[in-house]
Every structure is written in C-alpha cells, then in structure tokens.
Write a protein that holds these residues in place. Structure first.
Motif, mmCIF file in Angstrom:
data_model
loop_
_atom_site.group_PDB
_atom_site.id
_atom_site.type_symbol
_atom_site.label_atom_id
_atom_site.label_comp_id
_atom_site.label_asym_id
_atom_site.label_seq_id
_atom_site.Cartn_x
_atom_site.Cartn_y
_atom_site.Cartn_z
ATOM 1 N N SER A 3 0.853 -1.182 0.000
ATOM 2 C CA SER A 3 0.000 0.000 0.000
ATOM 3 C C SER A 3 0.887 1.229 0.000
ATOM 4 C CB SER A 3 -0.895 0.018 1.240
ATOM 5 O OG SER A 3 -1.516 1.275 1.413
ATOM 6 N N ARG A 4 0.487 2.244 -0.748
ATOM 7 C CA ARG A 4 1.281 3.466 -0.782
ATOM 8 C C ARG A 4 1.338 4.086 0.610
ATOM 9 N NH1 ARG A 4 0.087 8.892 -1.622
ATOM 10 N NH2 ARG A 4 1.818 10.115 -2.427
ATOM 11 N N ASN A 5 0.187 4.216 1.276
ATOM 12 C CA ASN A 5 0.169 4.714 2.652
ATOM 13 C C ASN A 5 -1.186 4.406 3.259
ATOM 14 O OD1 ASN A 5 0.158 6.230 5.085
ATOM 15 N ND2 ASN A 5 1.733 7.565 4.251
ATOM 16 N N LEU A 6 -1.239 3.350 4.058
ATOM 17 C CA LEU A 6 -2.497 2.907 4.651
ATOM 18 C C LEU A 6 -3.129 3.998 5.496
ATOM 19 C CD1 LEU A 6 -4.374 0.402 5.034
ATOM 20 C CD2 LEU A 6 -3.097 -0.053 7.129
ATOM 21 N N LEU A 7 -2.334 4.744 6.255
ATOM 22 C CA LEU A 7 -2.893 5.749 7.145
ATOM 23 C C LEU A 7 -3.400 6.960 6.383
ATOM 24 C CD1 LEU A 7 -0.420 5.638 10.151
ATOM 25 C CD2 LEU A 7 -2.629 4.532 9.922
ATOM 26 N N THR A 8 -2.686 7.373 5.338
ATOM 27 C CA THR A 8 -3.150 8.491 4.531
ATOM 28 C C THR A 8 -4.464 8.155 3.842
ATOM 29 O OG1 THR A 8 -0.900 9.289 4.159
ATOM 30 C CG2 THR A 8 -2.573 10.019 2.603
ATOM 31 N N ASP A 9 -4.596 6.901 3.416
ATOM 32 C CA ASP A 9 -5.815 6.478 2.736
ATOM 33 C C ASP A 9 -6.973 6.254 3.695
ATOM 34 O OD1 ASP A 9 -4.351 6.558 0.413
ATOM 35 O OD2 ASP A 9 -3.947 4.411 0.367
ATOM 36 N N ASN A 10 -6.685 6.160 5.001
ATOM 37 C CA ASN A 10 -7.705 5.892 6.009
ATOM 38 C C ASN A 10 -7.533 6.862 7.177
ATOM 39 O OD1 ASN A 10 -8.979 3.081 5.097
ATOM 40 N ND2 ASN A 10 -6.770 2.974 4.762
ATOM 41 N N PRO A 11 -8.007 8.101 7.012
ATOM 42 C CA PRO A 11 -7.758 9.129 8.033
ATOM 43 C C PRO A 11 -8.255 8.766 9.428
ATOM 44 C CG PRO A 11 -8.573 10.116 6.013
ATOM 45 C CD PRO A 11 -8.706 8.644 5.840
ATOM 46 N N ALA A 12 -9.384 8.092 9.528
ATOM 47 C CA ALA A 12 -9.885 7.718 10.856
ATOM 48 C C ALA A 12 -8.933 6.748 11.534
ATOM 49 C CB ALA A 12 -11.278 7.106 10.740
ATOM 50 N N LEU A 13 -8.348 5.851 10.748
ATOM 51 C CA LEU A 13 -7.350 4.927 11.290
ATOM 52 C C LEU A 13 -6.113 5.698 11.737
ATOM 53 C CD1 LEU A 13 -6.645 1.931 11.792
ATOM 54 C CD2 LEU A 13 -5.676 1.868 9.485
ATOM 55 N N TYR A 14 -5.731 6.728 10.989
ATOM 56 C CA TYR A 14 -4.596 7.574 11.361
ATOM 57 C C TYR A 14 -4.823 8.190 12.741
ATOM 58 C CZ TYR A 14 -1.175 11.360 11.267
ATOM 59 O OH TYR A 14 -0.151 12.208 11.584
ATOM 60 N N GLU A 15 -6.009 8.745 12.956
ATOM 61 C CA GLU A 15 -6.272 9.388 14.244
ATOM 62 C C GLU A 15 -6.334 8.371 15.384
ATOM 63 O OE1 GLU A 15 -9.500 12.172 14.175
ATOM 64 O OE2 GLU A 15 -8.181 13.699 13.312
ATOM 65 N N ALA A 16 -6.758 7.153 15.057
ATOM 66 C CA ALA A 16 -6.762 6.111 16.087
ATOM 67 C C ALA A 16 -5.342 5.689 16.454
ATOM 68 C CB ALA A 16 -7.557 4.905 15.594
ATOM 69 N N ARG A 17 -4.475 5.640 15.447
ATOM 70 C CA ARG A 17 -3.084 5.235 15.695
ATOM 71 C C ARG A 17 -2.299 6.338 16.386
ATOM 72 N NH1 ARG A 17 1.076 4.984 17.257
ATOM 73 N NH2 ARG A 17 3.002 4.033 16.430
ATOM 74 N N PHE A 18 -2.567 7.593 16.053
ATOM 75 C CA PHE A 18 -1.840 8.726 16.629
ATOM 76 C C PHE A 18 -2.829 9.670 17.316
ATOM 77 C CE2 PHE A 18 0.767 7.416 12.932
ATOM 78 C CZ PHE A 18 1.923 7.063 13.607
ATOM 79 N N PRO A 19 -3.398 9.262 18.425
ATOM 80 C CA PRO A 19 -4.381 10.123 19.104
ATOM 81 C C PRO A 19 -3.727 11.378 19.673
ATOM 82 C CG PRO A 19 -3.813 8.245 20.485
ATOM 83 C CD PRO A 19 -3.148 8.003 19.160
ATOM 84 N N ASP A 20 -4.465 12.466 19.642
ATOM 85 C CA ASP A 20 -3.993 13.715 20.235
ATOM 86 C C ASP A 20 -5.209 14.431 20.823
ATOM 87 O OD1 ASP A 20 -2.605 15.957 21.012
ATOM 88 O OD2 ASP A 20 -2.277 16.730 18.978
ATOM 89 N N PRO A 21 -5.830 13.826 21.849
ATOM 90 C CA PRO A 21 -7.077 14.389 22.382
ATOM 91 C C PRO A 21 -6.907 15.794 22.944
ATOM 92 C CG PRO A 21 -6.217 12.684 23.848
ATOM 93 C CD PRO A 21 -5.402 12.613 22.590
ATOM 94 N N GLY A 22 -5.708 16.107 23.431
ATOM 95 C CA GLY A 22 -5.467 17.438 23.970
ATOM 96 C C GLY A 22 -5.025 18.440 22.933
ATOM 97 N N ARG A 23 -4.964 18.029 21.684
ATOM 98 C CA ARG A 23 -4.534 18.897 20.571
ATOM 99 C C ARG A 23 -3.200 19.577 20.896
ATOM 100 N NH1 ARG A 23 -7.676 15.904 18.867
ATOM 101 N NH2 ARG A 23 -9.606 16.350 17.726
ATOM 102 N N LEU A 24 -2.257 18.751 21.331
ATOM 103 C CA LEU A 24 -0.965 19.255 21.778
ATOM 104 C C LEU A 24 -0.219 19.952 20.650
ATOM 105 C CD1 LEU A 24 1.009 19.360 24.175
ATOM 106 C CD2 LEU A 24 1.934 17.187 23.388
ATOM 107 N N ALA A 25 -0.222 19.346 19.453
ATOM 108 C CA ALA A 25 0.520 19.936 18.335
ATOM 109 C C ALA A 25 -0.053 21.300 17.954
ATOM 110 C CB ALA A 25 0.493 18.987 17.138
ATOM 111 N N GLY A 26 -1.372 21.403 17.897
ATOM 112 C CA GLY A 26 -1.993 22.684 17.562
ATOM 113 C C GLY A 26 -1.747 23.730 18.625
ATOM 114 N N ARG A 27 -1.773 23.323 19.885
ATOM 115 C CA ARG A 27 -1.502 24.273 20.971
ATOM 116 C C ARG A 27 -0.057 24.747 20.931
ATOM 117 N NH1 ARG A 27 -2.632 20.418 25.054
ATOM 118 N NH2 ARG A 27 -1.393 21.749 26.418
#
Length: 264
Positions: A3-27
């Motif tokens: 697969s070229r990029n399983l996570l890019t093709d499946n955004p919900a799976l991406y967020e499940a694999r890399f959770p950021d509930p506190g939105r740390l990167a955006g903060r």
C-alpha cells in the motif's frame, strides 16, 4: 499486499493510531505564533492531514486554511474538523496567493517529504510567496543530526498495537538511512486480527541537519528565530504550556520558527 500509505488512505485509522485528544501539536503551534508575534491571524497549515491541528488553530481565533495533497484526508477534515478552509495543494510547490498568509505551519515532519534540494527550494519559495513580509514559518520535524553516530532507532523494529472499531491492529516499522539520497526510509507492515492479509507500506523523509536547514532558509529570505530539539509536541517529556524554547538541537525532533525578512 503493498500500500502506498495505509494511514493516509484511512484518516480515521490515522487518528486512532496517533491520538492527540489534547490537541498538543496545535496548541504548541499557537504558542509559537503568539510568542514570536505573527503579524496577523491568517494561517496556512501545510500538510494539514486530518485537519485537527488546523481546527485547533481556528478555535484559537485564527483564520486558517488547511492544505494537503491527499483527497481522503481533506474530505475527512471537512467532515470531522470544520472551521478552516481546506484546499488541495502540493507542499513541494503551491500558489495560494501572494501575501495571503501571516504564518505557515508545517507539523509532523511534513516538510521532510521534500526529498530533493529542488523540492525543498520549491516549498520554501512557495512559502515565501504565500507570506506577508514579517510572516512566520513554524515547523516541527525529525532531526537529521540525531542519526549521526546513533542507531537506536534503526537497530530494532518498532511494534505498536491498538484497537479501532473492534479490530486489533499491529504495526511493525523498520527504519534505515539511505546515505546517498540523505533519506530516512521506512517500511511498515500492518496486520489485523480480522483475517485480512498483511499490508506493507514504504515512505521516506529527508534528513535535514540544523545548519543545512538554516542555509536553505536564508537563501529564501528567512531569518531563523528558534531552532531546537524540544520541548515539542512529539518529544519526551512533551511540551507543556509556558515551556520556553530549548537551546540544543541534538535529539530526534527539530522545532523551527523563522521570519520572512521585510522586502525592500
């Protein structure tokens, strides 16, 4: 199966694999914009992915445009993280209007998908075109200097498991350095407990060194205000509100804030 990029093709799976509930990167990005006084509220989130960081910046009162090359990511962002405008653009060369933004944010090593000098020049030239004089470029990425003499991230595969929608997923990731191309190459194999066949994906990041990055930025009219290895949204320990910028550039993440020089 490749697969070229399983996570890019499946955004919900991406967020499940890399959770950021506190939105740390955006903060963290918002803290940089405030700390270094972005000249206005208009922000381009370059390589916005699922849109959660763009939405966090929007919630801070910014006027945000999220840009990504993945149609699946953009569709997901519009549905799940509304507020920003979302547009399809290639970070290696884009034109969203001259002086259309007061800041460009580029998180999670997105800048390192510029694999060649020409691609990196194209990205920085596009950022320069998009920014007003005095505008900020804020980026977070892997640090090429970390791999000089260090092999701990290369010696042993990284294995991660998590559950999503009742299915258990497991990823096995191997990294190796392609010295001639100056790339950190990644092979990741996904398995799931639902009986589906394994999926292999391959990707790579440019290995940029701090002084090399300074040189590229200066060539495109940027003054580096901060370049350090942490704390940040992916460091250990992670960045916390009020943490000052670091003073070293030795660990495995690199954090950049640069200002576009005022044009004569």
């Amino acid at each position: 199966m490749l697969s070229r990029n399983l996570l890019t093709d499946n955004p919900a799976l991406y967020e499940a694999r890399f959770p950021d509930p506190g939105r740390l990167a955006g903060r963290w990005a918002e803290d940089c914009l405030r700390r270094y006084a972005a000249p206005g509220p208009r922000v381009l989130d370059l390589g916005c992915g699922t849109g959660r960081d763009a939405a966090r910046l929007h919630a801070s009162g910014r006027t945000v445009t999220g840009a990504d090359l993945s149609r699946a990511m953009l569709e997901y962002a519009r549905a799940h993280h509304p507020g920003p405008a979302y547009v399809r653009a290639d970070l290696r060369g884009f034109d969203l209007g001259k002086g259309a933004f007061d800041a460009v944010v580029c998180l999670d090593s997105a800048l390192l998908y510029c694999h060649t000098n020409e691609q990196l020049d194209g990205c920085l030239a596009a950022c320069r075109h998009a920014l007003v004089p005095g505008g900020l470029l804020v980026a977070e990425m892997r640090n090429g200097a970390f791999f000089l003499g260090r092999t701990e991230l290369l010696d042993t595969p990284a294995v991660h498991g998590f559950e999503w929608q009742g299915v258990g997923y497991r990823s096995t990731t191997r990294l190796y350095v392609d010295r001639a191309a100056q790339l950190l190459r990644r092979t990741r194999v996904w398995t799931a407990d639902d009986g589906s066949p394994p999926v292999e994906q391959r990707s790579a990041w440019r290995l940029l060194f701090p002084q090399e990055l300074r040189r590229f930025l200066a060539a495109h009219g940027f003054e580096v205000l901060a370049l350090h290895d942490g704390p940040g949204p992916r460091t250990e320990p992670v960045w916390r509100e009020g943490d000052p910028p670091g003073e070293t550039a030795d660990a495995d993440r690199l954090h950049l804030v640069a200002r576009l020089a005022h044009r004569p």
